[in-house]
Write a protein that holds these residues in place. Structure first.
Motif, short mmCIF file in Angstrom:
data_model
loop_
_atom_site.label_atom_id
_atom_site.label_comp_id
_atom_site.label_asym_id
_atom_site.label_seq_id
_atom_site.Cartn_x
_atom_site.Cartn_y
_atom_site.Cartn_z
N ALA A 14 16.02 38.01 -5.26
CA ALA A 14 16.29 36.56 -5.13
C ALA A 14 17.71 36.34 -4.60
O ALA A 14 17.92 35.53 -3.70
CB ALA A 14 16.09 35.85 -6.47
N ASN B 132 16.78 28.31 -17.66
CA ASN B 132 16.40 29.35 -16.71
C ASN B 132 17.62 30.20 -16.36
O ASN B 132 18.20 30.08 -15.27
CB ASN B 132 15.78 28.70 -15.46
CG ASN B 132 15.17 29.71 -14.52
OD1 ASN B 132 15.38 30.91 -14.65
ND2 ASN B 132 14.43 29.20 -13.55
N SER C 238 17.78 32.22 -12.95
CA SER C 238 18.13 31.47 -11.74
C SER C 238 19.57 30.99 -11.77
O SER C 238 20.21 30.91 -10.72
CB SER C 238 17.17 30.28 -11.56
OG SER C 238 15.92 30.76 -11.12
N VAL D 51 18.72 23.77 -11.21
CA VAL D 51 18.16 24.82 -12.07
C VAL D 51 18.04 24.28 -13.49
O VAL D 51 19.03 23.79 -14.05
CB VAL D 51 19.07 26.07 -12.08
CG1 VAL D 51 18.44 27.18 -12.91
CG2 VAL D 51 19.38 26.56 -10.66
#
Length: 178
Positions: A109, A137, A140, A133
């Motif tokens: 990612a 999370n 991320s 985000v």
């Protein structure tokens, strides 16, 4: 199909309708959509085709960019998307990604989105890019911080707190040239 950029492990390219089975595959696991707010949007091959045809291909034509396919070079497998979206609800450009869970935790990612930022600095007329985000999370959040994005603000969306991050691409250009 138009290749946008490459990394040591990935090809970043525009989606085609032939990618519909892969789009369905990386959207199907429930953990993929845990924080996206669009669980259940892509549950059939027709849904995947409609996302490609009615969103991504339209955005490529309209803006010259959109979410791009993330392809593993070694296997030529589409494992998700990355890249930019002209986010009308905030009147700004958002960077985002989604990968199949089989490819989580190995830096893809970050690698894919860093390639997008590098591409944007060289080839796109973007000043500022945002990323939203969900605050729960952490994976991320780690990605956007590795990309050099900084915390901007927080807002409530449903039951979730969403952190907004920002990066200025123009400031980075002048810093490099100055």
């Amino acid at each position: 199909m138009k290749v946008i950029t490459e990394t040591p492990r990935l090809i970043i390219r525009e989606f085609t309708l032939a990618d519909a089975p892969a789009v369905l595959h990386f959207n199907t696991p429930k953990e993929v959509n845990r924080y996206t707010g669009d669980a259940g949007v892509c549950t059939t091959l027709t849904d995947a085709e409609n996302i490609i045809r009615n969103i991504w291909l339209v955005e490529y034509q309209q803006y010259g960019f959109g979410r791009w396919a993330v392809v593993v070079k070694d296997t030529n497998t589409v494992i998700g998307f990355c890249g930019f979206k002209n986010e009308t609800r905030i009147n700004a450009v958002d960077i985002g990604y989604r990968l199949h869970p089989d490819y989580w935790g190995i830096g893809l990612a970050t690698e894919a989105n860093q390639a997008c930022i590098d591409y944007a600095k060289k080839h796109m007329d973007l000043d500022t890019v945002y990323a939203d985000v969900v605050d729960a999370n952490q994976g991320s959040i780690n990605v956007v911080i590795k990309l050099g994005m900084t915390y901007h603000s927080q807002y409530q969306e449903g039951e979730c707190n969403v952190n907004r991050y920002v990066i200025s691409l123009k400031a980075n250009k002048s810093a490099k040239n100055g």
